[in-house]
Each structure stands twice: as C-alpha cells, then as structure tokens.
Design an enzyme around this catalytic site. Structure first.
Site, PDB file in Angstrom:
ATOM      1  N   GLU A 243      -2.634   5.267   7.109  1.00 29.32           N
ATOM      2  CA  GLU A 243      -2.322   4.403   5.934  1.00 29.32           C
ATOM      3  C   GLU A 243      -1.968   2.713   6.433  1.00 29.32           C
ATOM      4  O   GLU A 243      -1.015   2.848   6.966  1.00 29.32           O
ATOM      5  CB  GLU A 243      -1.279   4.744   5.104  1.00 29.32           C
ATOM      6  N   CYS A 277       1.119  -3.463   0.498  1.00 30.60           N
ATOM      7  CA  CYS A 277      -0.031  -3.252   1.286  1.00 30.60           C
ATOM      8  C   CYS A 277      -1.176  -3.412   0.333  1.00 30.60           C
ATOM      9  O   CYS A 277      -2.553  -3.759   0.656  1.00 30.60           O
ATOM     10  CB  CYS A 277      -0.047  -1.846   1.910  1.00 30.60           C
TER      11      CYS A 277
HETATM   12  P1  NDP Z   1       3.836  -1.853  11.938  1.00 32.05           P
HETATM   13  O1  NDP Z   1       2.671  -1.400  12.332  1.00 32.05           O
HETATM   14  O2  NDP Z   1       4.494  -2.913  12.771  1.00 32.05           O
HETATM   15  O3  NDP Z   1       4.899  -0.512  12.121  1.00 32.05           O
HETATM   16  C1  NDP Z   1       4.772   0.593  11.600  1.00 32.05           C
HETATM   17  C2  NDP Z   1       5.671   1.460  12.087  1.00 32.05           C
HETATM   18  O4  NDP Z   1       5.187   2.051  13.319  1.00 32.05           O
HETATM   19  C3  NDP Z   1       7.173   1.145  12.353  1.00 32.05           C
HETATM   20  O5  NDP Z   1       8.034   2.225  12.149  1.00 32.05           O
HETATM   21  C4  NDP Z   1       6.985   0.994  13.869  1.00 32.05           C
HETATM   22  O6  NDP Z   1       8.282   1.061  14.389  1.00 32.05           O
HETATM   23  C5  NDP Z   1       6.058   2.047  14.272  1.00 32.05           C
HETATM   24  N1  NDP Z   1       5.486   1.696  15.572  1.00 32.05           N
HETATM   25  C6  NDP Z   1       5.492   0.438  16.312  1.00 32.05           C
HETATM   26  N2  NDP Z   1       4.679   0.877  17.452  1.00 32.05           N
HETATM   27  C7  NDP Z   1       4.415   2.097  17.577  1.00 32.05           C
HETATM   28  C8  NDP Z   1       3.792   2.984  18.326  1.00 32.05           C
HETATM   29  N3  NDP Z   1       3.288   2.377  19.749  1.00 32.05           N
HETATM   30  N4  NDP Z   1       3.703   4.205  18.432  1.00 32.05           N
HETATM   31  C9  NDP Z   1       4.018   4.861  17.142  1.00 32.05           C
HETATM   32  N5  NDP Z   1       4.737   4.068  16.215  1.00 32.05           N
HETATM   33  C10 NDP Z   1       4.968   2.699  16.315  1.00 32.05           C
HETATM   34  O7  NDP Z   1       3.944  -2.192  10.384  1.00 32.05           O
HETATM   35  P2  NDP Z   1       4.866  -2.822   9.526  1.00 32.05           P
HETATM   36  O8  NDP Z   1       6.168  -1.998   9.635  1.00 32.05           O
HETATM   37  O9  NDP Z   1       5.066  -4.248   9.988  1.00 32.05           O
HETATM   38  O10 NDP Z   1       4.433  -2.740   8.089  1.00 32.05           O
HETATM   39  C11 NDP Z   1       3.511  -3.588   7.511  1.00 32.05           C
HETATM   40  C12 NDP Z   1       1.968  -3.111   7.520  1.00 32.05           C
HETATM   41  O11 NDP Z   1       2.070  -1.832   6.924  1.00 32.05           O
HETATM   42  C13 NDP Z   1       1.256  -4.183   6.758  1.00 32.05           C
HETATM   43  O12 NDP Z   1       0.006  -4.075   7.369  1.00 32.05           O
HETATM   44  C14 NDP Z   1       1.118  -3.147   5.311  1.00 32.05           C
HETATM   45  O13 NDP Z   1      -0.220  -3.557   4.769  1.00 32.05           O
HETATM   46  C15 NDP Z   1       1.036  -1.689   5.999  1.00 32.05           C
HETATM   47  N6  NDP Z   1       1.452  -0.721   4.748  1.00 32.05           N
HETATM   48  C16 NDP Z   1       0.720  -0.090   4.581  1.00 32.05           C
HETATM   49  C17 NDP Z   1       0.689   0.823   3.450  1.00 32.05           C
HETATM   50  C18 NDP Z   1      -0.362   1.836   2.906  1.00 32.05           C
HETATM   51  O14 NDP Z   1      -0.097   2.797   2.206  1.00 32.05           O
HETATM   52  N7  NDP Z   1      -1.588   1.782   3.158  1.00 32.05           N
HETATM   53  C19 NDP Z   1       1.866   0.688   2.813  1.00 32.05           C
HETATM   54  C20 NDP Z   1       3.014  -0.012   3.238  1.00 32.05           C
HETATM   55  C21 NDP Z   1       2.552  -0.788   4.092  1.00 32.05           C
HETATM   56  P3  NDP Z   1       9.169  -0.417  14.670  1.00 32.05           P
HETATM   57  O15 NDP Z   1       9.364  -1.021  13.421  1.00 32.05           O
HETATM   58  O16 NDP Z   1      10.478   0.313  15.208  1.00 32.05           O
HETATM   59  O17 NDP Z   1       8.367  -1.194  15.334  1.00 32.05           O
END
Ligand code: NDP
Length: 492
Positions: A243, A277
């Site tokens: 997502e 999002c």
């Molecule tokens: P990120 O992609 O930065 O992070 C998402 C999660 O992935 C965090 O828990 C992060 O950990 C983790 N992560 C980071 N690197 C890795 C890796 N290499 N392997 C596995 N996990 C990893 O997104 P954001 O938290 O900044 O969220 C914002 C984004 O999410 C926006 O693009 C938004 O549109 C989208 N979003 C989509 C939704 C949907 O349902 N389609 C709903 C809500 C948001 P850490 O934070 O510790 O780096």
C-alpha cells in the site's frame, strides 16, 4: 529519521521518539536487531497456533473484547498518536474511531467470508463434494507508516487477526509509542498470548522482518520503500501486500454541488497537514463552474491555520519537498492564490492553493504530502478524467457530479468517493488499495480478510464414476462417452 540510535550502559541500543510540535522526547524504544525480529516471529508462530485453535467464534469474542478496550482507552491512545504525529487530538480520535469500526467488521465477518463452504462441483465432478475454505497464513509481518499510525496498520492487523493469524508489527520510527500502546490494549483483552509482537527501530528492523520467514508482509509506506520491501521478500518468495502513496484527484463537474465540492477539496487536501495517502492533491474543475468553485476553495483555505486546524509536518524534512513543489509550480507559471513559498516555515506549513499549474510540474506529478492543493481548469469532465489518470499512481479519487458513478468507472484507481471525499476508507465492507505505483493487494472488506489467507480446496469423492476417465482402467468407450457428453454440453 528523528534521532540517532543511543547505546545504553548495558549495551542495548535505543532511540527516542519526539513530539513534532515541541521537539520534546515522548519515549525511548529499543532498536530491535535481526535476531530480535526472528525471536519475535518465533513467539508469534506459537501464538498463531493457539489463536488458530480457538476457531472463528473464539477469535471473534476476543477481538470484540479488544474493541471494547480500545474504546475505553481511546483518549489515552489518541494522546500518544497526537504526541508522536503532532496531529490535533480530535483527528487522532477520529482515526481511532475508524479503526474500531474496521476491527468490529473484521471480527464479525471472518467466518462468513473465510469459513468452509460448499461450491458447485460441475459436470466432470458430479461425484464429488467440493468445499472451499480460507486458512490463515500463520504470522503476518505488518510494516506501517507514521501518518495514520493506528488506522493504516490496523487495516492489516485487524483483518489478519480475524483471519486467524498472529502479527509482528514494525511501526514507523516516528511512531513506535503508538505501536507499543496498541499492543498493550490487545494484551488487556487477550492476556493469554502476545498476538501482536511489536518490533521497533529503523528501516533495517523492517528489512529484517521481510527476511524473517513470515507468511506475508503487509507494507504501507512510500513507493520507493515498497520496491525495496518487495525485492527483499522476493528472496524467500514471501508474498507481499503493498500500500503506497498516491496523487489523488478530485473532479468537479458542471453539475456539482460547489459548496460541498470546495469543502471536500479543502478537507481532503489540508486535513492532517495534507499527509494523507488518499488526500486530495489535485483538483480538476470544469471551466463553467471554475471561478465560483475556486472562490469557495480560497475562502475556506484562508480560514485555516497550521497549529490549530492541523499540526506541523510530522517529518520535518517533508517541508523541503513541499517547498520545492510550490517553487516549481510558481516558476512555471502557476499562481499561488492562498499562501506561497512564505507559507513554509520550518516544519509548520500554512495552507497553499495553486491555480493553473502545468501538468508536468512536480506539484502535479509527485506526491506532495503537504497542505497544498493544485486547482486546474478543464473544458469538460472527460478531460478531467484523462488528466486524473495521467499518473503512475492510482490510489483513490473523488468525483462531484450527477454522473459520479459513471465517471468513477473511467478512473484508473482502487477507490472513488462520489460527492464526498475519502468516504470509502470509513466503510469496512469496501476494499482499500491501489494500482500502479500505489501498490497492489487490498486491506478492508472481504478482499482484506482473504488477503491474509490461502485458499484451500477440498474435493471429496462421494461415489465412483461409472465412466472412470482418470484411471488406467479406462477404455476407449469410456472416453467416447465422455467426449460425447462434453459435446452435448459445451459444443452447441
Ligand atoms: P516509508 O516508506 O518511509 O516507511 C514505511 C515503513 O517502512 C516504516 O515503518 C519504515 O521504517 C519502514 N522501512 C523503511 N525502510 C525499510 C526497508 N528497507 N525494509 C522494510 N521496511 C522499511 O513511508 P512513511 O512512513 O514516510 O509513510 C508515508 C508514505 O506512506 C506516503 O508515501 C504515503 O502516501 C504512504 N501511505 C500509504 C497508505 C496506503 O494505504 N496506500 C496509507 C498511509 C500512508 P522507518 O520509519 O523506521 O524508516
């Protein structure tokens, strides 16, 4: 990243989560290592066996108990959400209310959706009793974002649990306290096992979860990280639900209720400081109603204040992306009719409304994730649909029109609100998810329950066929009879 890891005297590495409104430390959490994550998955596997053994009825009772605890501790959880994201307390409450409704739906619909049921066995299987059930995967790894740190991961957690799985949850590094408090509410309701193990840390902890041998990874976050998650999961053929972000459009047709459309555009674009999002990032308004609609959007956006109506950017570095998009739009001839570059003051971003922005500028093509709305005029609704679809993303959309449902069918995206905005997210029976760069797979609804299962087909022979075609005993006459039957049934 909010803070650097700190190694304590006993060798445990921790990190702080901060309140984006004040910069104060809200809590300190472990940076879980690969070994910690594997241990959590091991514990969850044991919990999953116990949970599966309870059956649908036992799980339903306990999930509904969890719902009650969440409601009774609503303000406490909302405080943690507000502290770690900076959003207003009422927005945090709203997020929880929505999550509770989904939990209720998932608990009550799991058996009907997933339980064993008979299916027609067909002509060739006339001697068989055919049944289908959806069995749990075991342990589901959930990786969540910070913008809706309860609502979004609960879209996976509630449905995965209702389907009979246990969960290992890696919250965003910005919202680890929300993950911890969520798990503590579940422990209150189901003290026998930790059905949701929370692992905290940075991206590397999430990456370790992808490699830990779970039954599925449900990832919500940015498209770039989604690609890395999928690549990591490919190594072990771990299935993924992805997502990601969006660049959702709101279409205003000539027949629209303009007041309602303007209200939806401003709420959809600015609520949660635009960090949604499925938030409204682009508006396409039909020329004949554009002046009146725009005037209403401008008046409503001018009435909003950052810090009161929405919080600061949860992740301060996002302000730079917002600044770049606004600057690019204005440099290419777009007009800022509310705010502008001066609206971006550190992590606080006041509302910005941009008009007539070229379609190839970053404010139109990339996810801005700030309180910025682009309003562009189009000759008719068909052109609005064409432009709405001209993006690699495909998450949600809104349509204000008397022909809303018809226009919705032309939109390349997973969800559409007609005469409303983000309405689909609050309807548990509706699946939630996107296409293209917005990802694939579905949370919520029946599709969301099935997402965390594997279909198991069982064919039980009731009697032997008089024409044994799947046996070395078969004769040429048997096959002639069979082909004759098929010709009679399908060949005419
Ligand atoms: P990120 O992609 O930065 O992070 C998402 C999660 O992935 C965090 O828990 C992060 O950990 C983790 N992560 C980071 N690197 C890795 C890796 N290499 N392997 C596995 N996990 C990893 O997104 P954001 O938290 O900044 O969220 C914002 C984004 O999410 C926006 O693009 C938004 O549109 C989208 N979003 C989509 C939704 C949907 O349902 N389609 C709903 C809500 C948001 P850490 O934070 O510790 O780096």
């Amino acid at each position: 990243m909010t803070s650097s890891p700190v190694v304590s005297a006993v060798g445990e590495t921790t990190f702080d989560s901060l309140d984006p409104r004040t910069g104060e430390v809200v809590g300190s959490h472990p940076v879980h290592s690969e070994a910690d994550v594997r241990a959590a998955v091991g514990r969850a596997e044991e919990a999953a066996r116990w949970w599966r053994g309870l059956g649908f009825a036992g799980r339903r009772t306990r999930l509904l108990d969890w719902k009650k605890v969440l409601v009774n501790r609503l303000d406490e959880v909302a405080e943690v959400i507000a502290a770690e994201t900076g959003k207003p307390l009422d927005d945090a409450r709203l997020e929880l209310v929505l999550a509770v409704d989904h939990l209720d739906w998932a608990a009550k619909h799991a058996e009907r959706t997933l339980g064993r049921r008979k299916v027609a066995s067909g002509m060739l299987g006339a001697n068989q009793a055919a049944t289908l059930r959806y069995a749990p995967l075991g342990v589901v790894g959930v990786i969540g974002p910070w913008n809706y740190p309860v609502f979004t991961p609960m879209g996976s957690i509630s449905y995965a649990l209702a389907a009979g799985n246990a969960v290992v949850f890696k919250p965003s590094e910005l919202t680890p306290g929300v993950g911890a408090v969520l798990a503590s509410t579940l422990r209150d309701a189901v003290p026998e096992r930790d059905l949701v193990e929370v692992v905290t840390g940075f991206g590397e902890t999430g990456a370790a979860l992808c490699r830990a041998g779970v039954g599925k990874i449900a990832f919500t976050g940015s498209t770039g990280t989604g690609r890395r998650v999928m690549a990591a999961c490919a190594e072990t053929l771990t299935p993924v639900l992805i997502e990601c972000g969006g660049k959702d459009a709101l279409i205003v047709d000539a027949s629209a209720d303009l007041e309602a459309a303007a209200d939806a555009a401003v709420w959809g674009g600015m609520a949660n400081a635009g960090q949604t999002c499925v938030g409204v990032e682009r508006v396409y308004v039909v020329e004949s109603v554009a002046d009146e609609f725009t005037a209403q959007v401008v008046a409503k956006a001018r009435g909003l204040t950052a810090g009161t109506d929405f919080g600061p950017m949860t992740m301060a570095s996002q302000s730079e992306i917002v600044r770049r998009h606004v600057a690019d739009a204005v440099a290419r001839g777009g007009r800022a009719v509310v705010g502008g570059q001066e609206s971006i003051r550190g992590s606080v971003v006041e509302p910005v409304v941009l008009l007539d922005v070229p379609e190839d500028s970053s404010a139109v093509t990339e996810e801005t994730f700030g309180p910025v709305i682009v309003v562009n005029r189009v000759p008719d609704a068909a052109e609005a649909v064409r432009r709405a679809n001209a993006t690699g993303y495909g998450l949600g959309a809104s349509v204000f029109s008397k022909d809303g449902e018809q226009l919705a069918e032309s939109l390349r995206c997973g969800m559409v609100s007609v005469n409303g905005v983000i309405s689909f997210a609050g309807i548990p029976a509706l699946p939630f998810g996107g296409v293209g760069d917005s990802g694939f797979g579905r949370i919520h609804g029946e599709d969301g329950l099935r997402e965390f299962t594997r279909a198991q087909a069982v064919a039980r022979q009731r009697f032997a066929l008089p024409v044994p075609v799947t046996s070395f005993r078969r004769t040429a006459a048997n096959m002639r009879t069979m082909v004759g039957l098929v010709k009679a049934r399908h060949g005419r």
